[in-house]
Structure formats: C-alpha cells, structure tokens
Design a protein around this motif. Structure first.
Motif, PDB file in Angstrom:
ATOM      1  N   LEU A 100     -16.752 -15.672 -15.226  1.00  0.00           N
ATOM      2  CA  LEU A 100     -15.928 -14.498 -14.972  1.00  0.00           C
ATOM      3  C   LEU A 100     -16.419 -13.338 -15.823  1.00  0.00           C
ATOM      4  CD1 LEU A 100     -12.349 -16.088 -14.966  1.00  0.00           C
ATOM      5  CD2 LEU A 100     -13.451 -14.970 -13.033  1.00  0.00           C
ATOM      6  N   PRO A 101     -16.157 -12.087 -15.432  1.00  0.00           N
ATOM      7  CA  PRO A 101     -15.196 -11.690 -14.394  1.00  0.00           C
ATOM      8  C   PRO A 101     -15.738 -11.648 -12.965  1.00  0.00           C
ATOM      9  CG  PRO A 101     -15.994  -9.749 -15.521  1.00  0.00           C
ATOM     10  CD  PRO A 101     -16.600 -10.926 -16.234  1.00  0.00           C
ATOM     11  N   ASP A 102     -17.044 -11.863 -12.768  1.00  0.00           N
ATOM     12  CA  ASP A 102     -17.606 -11.632 -11.428  1.00  0.00           C
ATOM     13  C   ASP A 102     -17.773 -12.888 -10.583  1.00  0.00           C
ATOM     14  OD1 ASP A 102     -17.870  -8.821 -11.836  1.00  0.00           O
ATOM     15  OD2 ASP A 102     -19.627  -9.219 -13.075  1.00  0.00           O
ATOM     16  N   PRO A 133      -8.573  -7.394 -16.048  1.00  0.00           N
ATOM     17  CA  PRO A 133      -8.107  -6.997 -14.718  1.00  0.00           C
ATOM     18  C   PRO A 133      -9.122  -7.280 -13.622  1.00  0.00           C
ATOM     19  CG  PRO A 133      -8.300  -5.071 -16.196  1.00  0.00           C
ATOM     20  CD  PRO A 133      -8.589  -6.293 -17.001  1.00  0.00           C
ATOM     21  N   ARG A 134     -10.423  -7.119 -13.929  1.00  0.00           N
ATOM     22  CA  ARG A 134     -11.469  -7.441 -12.943  1.00  0.00           C
ATOM     23  C   ARG A 134     -11.431  -8.922 -12.587  1.00  0.00           C
ATOM     24  NH1 ARG A 134     -16.701  -6.065 -15.866  1.00  0.00           N
ATOM     25  NH2 ARG A 134     -17.630  -7.159 -14.085  1.00  0.00           N
ATOM     26  N   ALA A 135     -11.274  -9.762 -13.616  1.00  0.00           N
ATOM     27  CA  ALA A 135     -11.240 -11.197 -13.386  1.00  0.00           C
ATOM     28  C   ALA A 135     -10.034 -11.579 -12.534  1.00  0.00           C
ATOM     29  CB  ALA A 135     -11.199 -11.937 -14.722  1.00  0.00           C
ATOM     30  N   MET A 136      -8.899 -10.936 -12.767  1.00  0.00           N
ATOM     31  CA  MET A 136      -7.704 -11.261 -11.991  1.00  0.00           C
ATOM     32  C   MET A 136      -7.873 -10.850 -10.531  1.00  0.00           C
ATOM     33  SD  MET A 136      -4.833 -12.825 -12.374  1.00  0.00           S
ATOM     34  CE  MET A 136      -4.330 -12.754 -14.095  1.00  0.00           C
ATOM     35  N   ARG A 137      -8.498  -9.716 -10.298  1.00  0.00           N
ATOM     36  CA  ARG A 137      -8.756  -9.314  -8.910  1.00  0.00           C
ATOM     37  C   ARG A 137      -9.705 -10.297  -8.227  1.00  0.00           C
ATOM     38  NH1 ARG A 137      -8.816  -4.192 -11.448  1.00  0.00           N
ATOM     39  NH2 ARG A 137     -11.105  -4.132 -11.480  1.00  0.00           N
TER      40      ARG A 137
END
Length: 199
Positions: free
Chosen positions: A93-95, A121-125
C-alpha cells in the motif's frame, strides 16, 4: 519491495516468523469471525507476513492472494505454507499496483499503522476499490509505543473511520483488545468495513 513501512522487519524476520505463527488466526479474528464469508470466495491478505492468516483462509476453501513486501518474511511464508494454493505477491500500500480484481474479503492485520498521514487516505480509497459490493475489509490498528527503528504510527480510530467514510465505506464492527503477545502498553482496534451501499 523495500518501503519505509518495512524497515526493521527483514533483520528480525526469523524471530517474527516464530512470533506470528505462534498466534492462531482464529484468535486474531475472534471478534469478527462471523463476518468472514462461509462460502468460498476471493480473499486478499495485505501485509500477509508469514502467511498465517492466508493459510487459514485457504483451508476454508477460499482463493487467496497474499501480499507481503518484506522479502525475508515472504520467504518464510512460501516455506511454511507451501502447497496451500496461495498466490503470493510482492506489493505494498497505498497503491498495490500488482493486485488485480475485486475480493469478497480483504484483511489488513497490523498494516495500516505503517502508512503516513498522506498515504492513509490513498490506501483507504484503494481498499474501497478492491471490495466486491457485498465484500468486507477487516483492518486492525495498533495503539501504544512504537518499537525502535520502525516506521509506525499510533493512528486514532476516528481518523481511520473518517477516511473510510470518505472512501465510501461504512463501519459495521469496531472492537478493542489487548495485545495477544502481551507487549506492555500495546492494544488494538479491529474495524470491519463494507461498501456504504452494501445490503
């Protein structure tokens, strides 16, 4: 895959492998066992470590993809759970660029704590995009002192809940529990998240 979040784990992989495997997966998930799909489906274990939980899901008949970015831990996982039918990936993560498709269950045990404020927030999305419409994500948050040499954060529960809401996820379970390894001052929160429009 060397990232900030993996620092310190490779050098301690032999000790950690013994530690991780000493904890039954059922104990780690005891508060949310009822949310783990009973019917075989697709499971993604992010930050799989030694593959303890991935193997437990595979035994239940699930098709499991396990992601672990620390080479030394991934080597232990492949050795300890050879023949379990698990697809192993080196990603983070985040990608999670190497992960394809959507899943009925996504787990992040002792993972989110390694992401900094900009990555969370990127990881949650990304997590929201990995879930089937009726899927569930099980995420644990570590609270307490940070071990020396680790890239780790004590993330407030409410921050994670807010990031989940911003990504279109609802909290369907929250519980707190004491550290299973008995580390002083360490406790955990488990959050179960589902797509907001899930039935």
């Amino acid at each position: 895959m060397i990232t900030k979040g993996t620092q310190g784990y490779g050098a301690e992989a032999d000790r950690l492998a013994h530690e991780y495997e000493s904890l039954p997966s059922e104990d780690v998930f005891r508060d949310v066992l009822h949310l783990i799909p009973g019917k075989p489906g697709r499971v993604l274990d992010i930050g799989a470590g030694t593959g303890r939980d991935a193997a437990a899901f595979a035994v239940r008949g699930h098709a499991v993809t396990a992601v672990e970015p620390t080479p030394e831990l991934l080597a232990h996982a492949r050795r300890l759970h050879a023949g379990a039918g698990i697809a192993w990936l080196d990603d983070t993560l985040p990608d999670l660029a190497a992960v394809q498709g959507t899943f009925d269950l996504v787990t992040l045990v002792a993972v989110f704590m390694h992401l900094d404020a900009g990555e969370r927030p990127r990881a949650m999305r990304r997590l929201a995009g990995l879930l089937e419409p009726a899927g569930v994500a099980l995420l644990t948050l570590r609270h307490g002192p940070t071990p020396q040499g680790r890239h780790m954060f004590d993330i407030p529960d409410e921050e994670t809940v807010a990031h989940a809401a911003g990504a279109g996820l609802s909290v369907v379970h929250r519980s707190t529990w004491n550290d299973l390894l008995g580390r002083p001052g360490v406790s955990w929160t488990t959050l179960a998240l589902t797509p907001a429009e899930a039935p």
